[in-house]
Design a protein around this motif. Structure first.
Motif, mmCIF file in Angstrom:
data_model
loop_
_atom_site.group_PDB
_atom_site.id
_atom_site.type_symbol
_atom_site.label_atom_id
_atom_site.label_comp_id
_atom_site.label_asym_id
_atom_site.label_seq_id
_atom_site.Cartn_x
_atom_site.Cartn_y
_atom_site.Cartn_z
ATOM 1 N N ILE A 139 0.855 -1.189 0.000
ATOM 2 C CA ILE A 139 0.000 0.000 0.000
ATOM 3 C C ILE A 139 0.887 1.234 0.000
ATOM 4 O O ILE A 139 1.800 1.369 0.800
ATOM 5 C CB ILE A 139 -0.923 0.000 1.230
ATOM 6 N N GLU A 140 0.583 2.142 -0.905
ATOM 7 C CA GLU A 140 1.383 3.362 -0.999
ATOM 8 C C GLU A 140 0.476 4.512 -1.417
ATOM 9 O O GLU A 140 -0.356 4.374 -2.321
ATOM 10 C CB GLU A 140 2.507 3.187 -2.016
ATOM 11 N N GLY A 141 0.616 5.646 -0.733
ATOM 12 C CA GLY A 141 -0.125 6.850 -1.102
ATOM 13 C C GLY A 141 -1.593 6.816 -0.783
ATOM 14 O O GLY A 141 -2.365 7.620 -1.324
ATOM 15 N N VAL A 142 -2.012 5.914 0.109
ATOM 16 C CA VAL A 142 -3.425 5.817 0.470
ATOM 17 C C VAL A 142 -3.689 6.535 1.788
ATOM 18 O O VAL A 142 -4.592 7.368 1.894
ATOM 19 C CB VAL A 142 -3.877 4.341 0.552
ATOM 20 N N PHE A 143 -2.890 6.193 2.802
ATOM 21 C CA PHE A 143 -3.134 6.718 4.139
ATOM 22 C C PHE A 143 -2.141 7.815 4.547
ATOM 23 O O PHE A 143 -2.186 8.286 5.679
ATOM 24 C CB PHE A 143 -3.075 5.573 5.155
ATOM 25 N N PRO A 169 -5.277 11.774 -1.460
ATOM 26 C CA PRO A 169 -6.686 12.091 -1.736
ATOM 27 C C PRO A 169 -7.612 11.776 -0.560
ATOM 28 O O PRO A 169 -8.617 12.443 -0.356
ATOM 29 C CB PRO A 169 -7.005 11.227 -2.954
ATOM 30 N N PHE A 170 -7.235 10.745 0.228
ATOM 31 C CA PHE A 170 -8.058 10.395 1.371
ATOM 32 C C PHE A 170 -7.996 11.489 2.443
ATOM 33 O O PHE A 170 -8.988 11.773 3.118
ATOM 34 C CB PHE A 170 -7.600 9.047 1.952
ATOM 35 N N TRP A 171 -6.837 12.138 2.618
ATOM 36 C CA TRP A 171 -6.728 13.244 3.565
ATOM 37 C C TRP A 171 -7.646 14.386 3.133
ATOM 38 O O TRP A 171 -8.358 14.966 3.958
ATOM 39 C CB TRP A 171 -5.269 13.714 3.646
ATOM 40 N N ASP A 172 -7.639 14.727 1.851
ATOM 41 C CA ASP A 172 -8.532 15.778 1.351
ATOM 42 C C ASP A 172 -9.997 15.401 1.566
ATOM 43 O O ASP A 172 -10.834 16.250 1.914
ATOM 44 C CB ASP A 172 -8.274 16.014 -0.134
#
Length: 792
Positions: free
Chosen positions: A173-177, A182-185
Motif C-alpha cells: 500500500i502506498e499513497g493511500v493513508f 486524496p483520502f486526507w482531502d
C-alpha cells in the motif's frame, strides 16, 4: 525593540472542544452513514443538531483520551487528528475482512464513491456470514506503540500509516493513508462540513455539503478562559512592549470568527498571523519544485512565517533572527518553536491528560504555566538579570536565549550568538560575549538583589584617577538593568591564573609573576589613594556604592532572606534525627574555633556591624573600584592589572575599598569551589549547653593555599600598612578602624552567598563559612598584626 510573542490558538486562547466535536462526528458519519462505510447496515443517517447530543456522540465515537494522545505526539492540526483516528479505524476494519473479501477492494481508494460501495458490500457479506458487527475499537488503541512508529513524532506518524497498513493487511500500500493523499482531502472536506455547518460551508466552498442538515460545530464554540481575562492578559503584554502574533492550524476564517466574537482579534498584529492558509500555499509551492516537505507543526515554518512572512528558505533559517517567544499547549508547538529558535512557554490548559502533560513536558519547554493569564508575571520574572544569573549554571542554553531577549528588549540591541561564560567566581554576576555585525563584544553585569543604591559602573571615574581600566563601550546604570559592554579582551583573568597555581594545574604564568603583579598593583593603588584622597561629609559618603557590599546587605533584606527562620543542620549528625540549630539560636551562641575562644557572638557582631559600618559618617575618601577581586582583573602582558566591572566604583573610605579583594583573593576559595573544598575539608561542630548558654566548638583544617598567603602578605605589607600610616598622618584614621575592618570582613563570607543553599553548599562548607565570618568578625587582621606594624 518590540519582541514578538507567537501564540498557538486552540488550547491556549480558544477552546478546541468544537473541533473535537467535529472530528468525532466526522468519524461517526463515516462509520454509520449509508453514504460511507455503514458498518451496521442502517438505512439512513440524520445529523445531530443539539450541542449537548453532538458532544456526547462525538466523544463516544472518538474519546478525548485518544485526541489528547495525538496532540501529545505533536499531531497538532485538528484535521490531522481527525485523519489519524479515521485511518487507523479503517485499517482495523479492513483487517477484519478475509483476504478474499479484500480482493475486490484493490486498489484501495477510500475516497471514491465506487470503492465505498464495494466496501459496504464486503461488510454486508461479512455480517451475513458471521452474524457479527465489526469490532471497531481495540483495547490497544491507536497503533503508535508498534515498532514501526518508534521515535516518530508529528506528521511523520501519518506518513507511516501506509507501511503500517501494508504490514497489517499483507498488501503493498502506498499513497493511500499518508498525509495530503486524496483520502486526507476527503476527510478534511467531511470535517469541514461538520465544523462549518451547511450554511457557512456553502458560502465558503461555493457548493452545499454532501450531507445536509449539519448545524456547524463552530457555533458551539465557547472560550477557553473568560474573554475579559484574556483581553486583560493580552493588553498587559502589549503595554509591556510586546507584539502579539498567532501560529494556528486553523484557516484564517476559522481563527478570526471566535476572536472577533471575544473582541480579541485586534490584539494581534496582522503581519504576524500565520494560519493554515499560509501552510497550504507554501506547501503547494514546494511541491511544484518536487519537494514534499510538510510545513505544519512541528515544522518551524508557521512560527518563522509569523515572525517574518518571507518564509522558511535556507537563508531565513540561517539568518540572525530577533529573539521571540512561542506560547503553546502541544508537543508540536514546543518542538516547532524550539526549531525556530524561539523561547518556548508551555501552557497546561490544553494538555488535559496525564499522558498529554508528560509528553508536553518531555519536549523540555523553557517555561511552563497553567494558562496564559500567568504569562505577564512569568515574563516579568524571566527578564530579570537575577534569573539569568541563576540559570547560567544549570541551564546555560536557556540563559543565553533569555539574554538575547534581554539585550533586544532593554538595550534595543539585536545580537547574534550570545555565549555566557559561567565561572565559579560569578557568585552575584555573569559575563560573556555576543556577536554583532561580525564583531564580538564582552559584557558583564553585577546582580545585587535587595539593592539600595542605583548609581553603578563609574569606569570613567576610575580611568581618570589613574586605574588601568578596560573602558566600556556602553554602560547601563539603571536599577535592575545594570550592564557594561566592552571591547573583547583576550588577556587571562587573574582568578583563573590563581586557581591553576593553587591546584597545581599547568599555568601559563608562574606564581612569582602573580605575586609581583600584586605588589605593583598595590603600589599603584596607594598612589591613587593619596592623589584622590579628600574629606567627604557624612551625607556624601552615605551615597558611596561600596556600602552596598556591607551595610546595605546587612540591613536591606539579604541577611533576613538568607537566614531568618532557617534551621542549620550540624555536620556529622545525619539521619532522620539529625541535630540542627535555628539561626536565631545560633546568634546567641559562644564560639570556640580550633581551641580559641571568641569573645563576641554572631548576634553581637551583626548588631555592632550595623552601627560601625553605617554609611552616614564623615570620612577621608578615595576613588576606588570597591570590588577588585581577581574575577574582575585581567593580567596584561604578565605584568599589570587591567580592571573591569566597576560595579561598585566611586568615592568611599579607603579601608572599605580594600576589604573585598583582601577577603575574596585570599580566603574565599571554598566559596567558589564548595564541593571540591568539602572533599578535602575536615570539620566538626559540637553544640554544648551549659549554665552560661550554648557554645559551639568547631574544629577545621581549612587553610588558604600558599599562593593565597603570599598575596595576603604582599597586600598587607605593600598596601594596608602604608595606607594606615598615611591615614594616621592625615589625622583621618578612625579610632575603631580595626573593628570596622573586622566587621566588613565578616560580611564577605556571610552575605556574598546564601550559606544555607543546600543544593549548592555542602553542610561542612556552610559551617566553614559561618566559622570564618565569626572568626574574622572577632579577630579581624589580628593574626597578621605583625605585618601591619613598622618593621613587621
Amino acid at each position: 525593540m518590540k519582541t514578538l510573542i507567537v501564540f498557538d490558538l486552540d488550547g491556549v486562547i480558544t477552546s478546541e472542544e468544537a473541533y473535537w466535536d467535529a472530528a468525532g462526528l466526522t468519524l461517526h458519519e463515516l462509520l454509520y452513514s449509508p453514504r460511507y462505510w455503514n458498518v451496521t447496515g442502517q438505512g439512513d443517517y440524520a445529523p445531530v443538531t443539539d450541542p449537548e447530543e453532538s458532544r456526547r456522540l462525538s466523544r463516544a465515537t472518538l474519546p478525548e483520551e485518544e485526541i489528547l494522545l495525538y496532540k501529545a505526539l505533536a499531531i497538532n492540526s485538528n484535521w490531522d487528528t481527525c485523519y489519524a483516528a479515521v485511518c487507523w479505524r479503517l485499517i482495523a476494519l479492513l483487517g477484519q475482512l478475509s483476504p478474499a473479501d479484500r480482493e475486490p477492494l484493490l486498489p484501495l481508494q477510500p475516497w471514491e464513491e465506487v470503492w465505498l460501495a464495494r466496501l459496504r458490500q464486503a461488510l454486508t457479506a461479512r455480517r451475513a456470514a458471521s452474524d457479527q458487527e465489526p469490532v471497531l475499537l481495540t483495547a490497544s488503541g491507536p497503533p503508535f506503540a508498534e515498532t514501526l512508529f518508534a521515535g516518530v513524532m508529528g506528521l511523520d506518524l501519518l506518513n507511516r500509516y501506509d507501511a503500517y497498513a501494508s504490514a497489517r493487511l499483507g498488501l503493498p500500500i502506498e499513497g493511500v493513508f499518508s498525509r495530503l493523499s486524496p483520502f486526507w482531502d476527503f476527510c478534511r472536506s467531511l470535517f469541514q462540513e461538520w465544523y462549518l455547518g451547511e450554511a457557512l460551508y456553502s458560502r465558503t466552498y461555493g457548493h452545499p455539503p454532501a450531507q445536509t442538515g449539519k448545524p456547524g460545530c463552530i457555533h458551539f464554540e465557547r472560550p477557553l478562559l473568560p474573554p475579559e481575562a484574556l483581553r486583560e492578559t493580552l493588553d498587559s503584554l502589549r503595554r509591556s512592549g510586546y507584539e502579539l502574533g498567532l501560529a494556528t492550524g486553523r484557516v484564517y476564517q476559522e481563527a478570526a470568527l471566535p476572536l472577533q466574537a471575544y473582541d480579541l482579534l485586534s490584539c494581534f498584529e496582522a503581519e504576524h498571523i500565520c494560519t493554515y492558509d499560509a501552510v497550504e500555499m507554501a506547501e503547494a509551492g514546494l511541491r511544484r519544485q518536487g519537494d514534499t516537505t510538510l510545513l505544519s507543526k512541528p515544522h518551524p515554518f508557521q512560527f518563522l512565517y509569523a515572525l517574518d512572512h518571507r518564509g522558511p528558505t535556507a537563508e531565513e533559517l540561517a539568518r540572525s533572527k530577533p529573539p521571540f517567544i512561542v506560547v503553546g499547549d502541544s508537543s508540536g508547538d514546543m518542538l516547532g518553536g524550539r526549531a525556530a529558535g524561539a523561547l518556548t512557554v508551555a501552557t497546561l490548559s490544553g494538555a488535559r491528560s496525564e499522558e498529554a502533560r508528560r509528553r508536553l513536558l518531555a519536549c523540555e519547554p523553557d517555561f511552563v504555566i497553567e494558562d496564559v493569564r500567568q504569562l505577564p508575571a512569568l515574563l516579568a520574572k524571566v527578564e530579570r538579570l537575577e534569573t539569568i544569573q541563576h540559570l547560567q549554571f544549570e541551564a546555560r542554553d536557556k540563559a543565553e536565549r533569555l539574554l538575547r531577549l534581554w539585550f533586544a528588549r532593554q538595550l534595543d540591541l539585536l545580537t547574534g550568538q550570545v555565549t555566557l561564560t559561567p565561572r565559579p567566581v560569578s557568585l552575584n554576576s555573569f559575563n560573556g560575549t555576543y556577536e554583532q555585525d561580525g564583531e564580538r563584544y564582552f559584557f558583564k553585569t553585577h546582580v545585587e538583589e535587595q539593592s539600595a543604591l542605583s548609581e553603578y559602573y563609574h569606569a570613567e571615574l576610575l580611568h581618570e584617577a589613574g586605574y588601568n581600566m578596560v573602558l566600556p563601550l556602553r554602560v547601563v546604570r539603571q536599577e535592575g538593568r545594570q550592564m557594561v559592554i566592552y571591547p573583547l579582551v583576550r588577556w587571562p583573568v587573574m582568578f583563573d591564573l590563581m586557581r591553576a597555581v593553587e591546584t597545581g594545574a599547568p599555568s601559563p604564568v608562574p606564581a612569582q609573576t602573580l605575586v609581583a603583579a600584586e605588589r605593583r598593583a598595590c603600589e599603584r593603588l596607594l598612589e591613587i589613594y593619596r592623589a584622590t584622597g579628600r574629606l567627604s561629609s557624612a551625607d556624601e559618603h552615605a551615597t558611596a556604592p561600596v556600602h552596598q557590599l556591607f551595610w546595605h546587605r546587612l540591613t536591606g533584606g539579604r541577611l533576613s532572606s538568607f537566614y531568618r527562620g532557617q534551621a542549620i543542620p550540624l555536620p556529622g549528625s545525619g539521619g532522620s534525627d539529625q541535630e540542627e540549630i535555628r539561626f536565631e539560636d545560633l546568634l546567641r551562641c559562644r564560639w570556640v574555633v580550633n581551641g580559641e575562644a571568641l569573645s563576641r557572638t554572631l548576634g553581637e557582631l551583626l548588631e555592632e556591624a550595623q552601627n560601625r559600618l553605617h554609611p552616614r559618617q564623615a570620612a577621608l575618601t578615595v576613588i576606588g573600584h570597591g570590588d577588585a577581586h581577581f574575577g574582575n582583573v585581567f593580567l596584561e602582558d604578565e605584568r599589570d592589572y587591567l580592571y573591569f566591572d566597576p560595579a561598585f566604583a566611586g568615592r568611599h573610605a579607603a579601608l572599605l575599598d580594600v576589604v573585598k579583594p583582601l577577603y575574596h583573593n585570599v580566603f574565599a576559595s571554598w566559596m567558589y569551589f564548595p564541593r571540591e573544598t568539602a572533599q578535602a575539608l575536615t570539620l566538626s561542630v559540637a553544640l554544648r549547653r551549659g549554665r552560661d548558654g550554648e557554645r559551639l566548638e568547631v574544629t577545621h583544617t581549612y587553610q588558604p593555599a600558599p599562593i593565597r598567603q603570599a598575596i595576603l602578605t604582599t597586600k598587607l605589607r605593600t598596601l594596608l600598612r602604608p595606607l594606615l600610616t598615611w591615614l594616621r598622618d592625615e589625622g583621618a584614621l578612625p579610632a575603631d578602624w580595626e573593628r570596622r575592618l573586622a566587621l566588613a570582613l565578616l560580611c564577605c563570607p556571610l552575605l556574598t552567598i546564601n550559606l544555607l543553599d543546600r543544593g549548592r553548599i555542602p553542610a561542612t562548607v556552610c559551617w566553614l563559612g559561618l566559622t570564618q565570618a565569626v572568626t574574622l568578625g572577632n579577630l579581624g587582621l589580628l593574626p597578621w598584626h605583625e605585618l601591619l606594624v613598622d618593621g613587621g
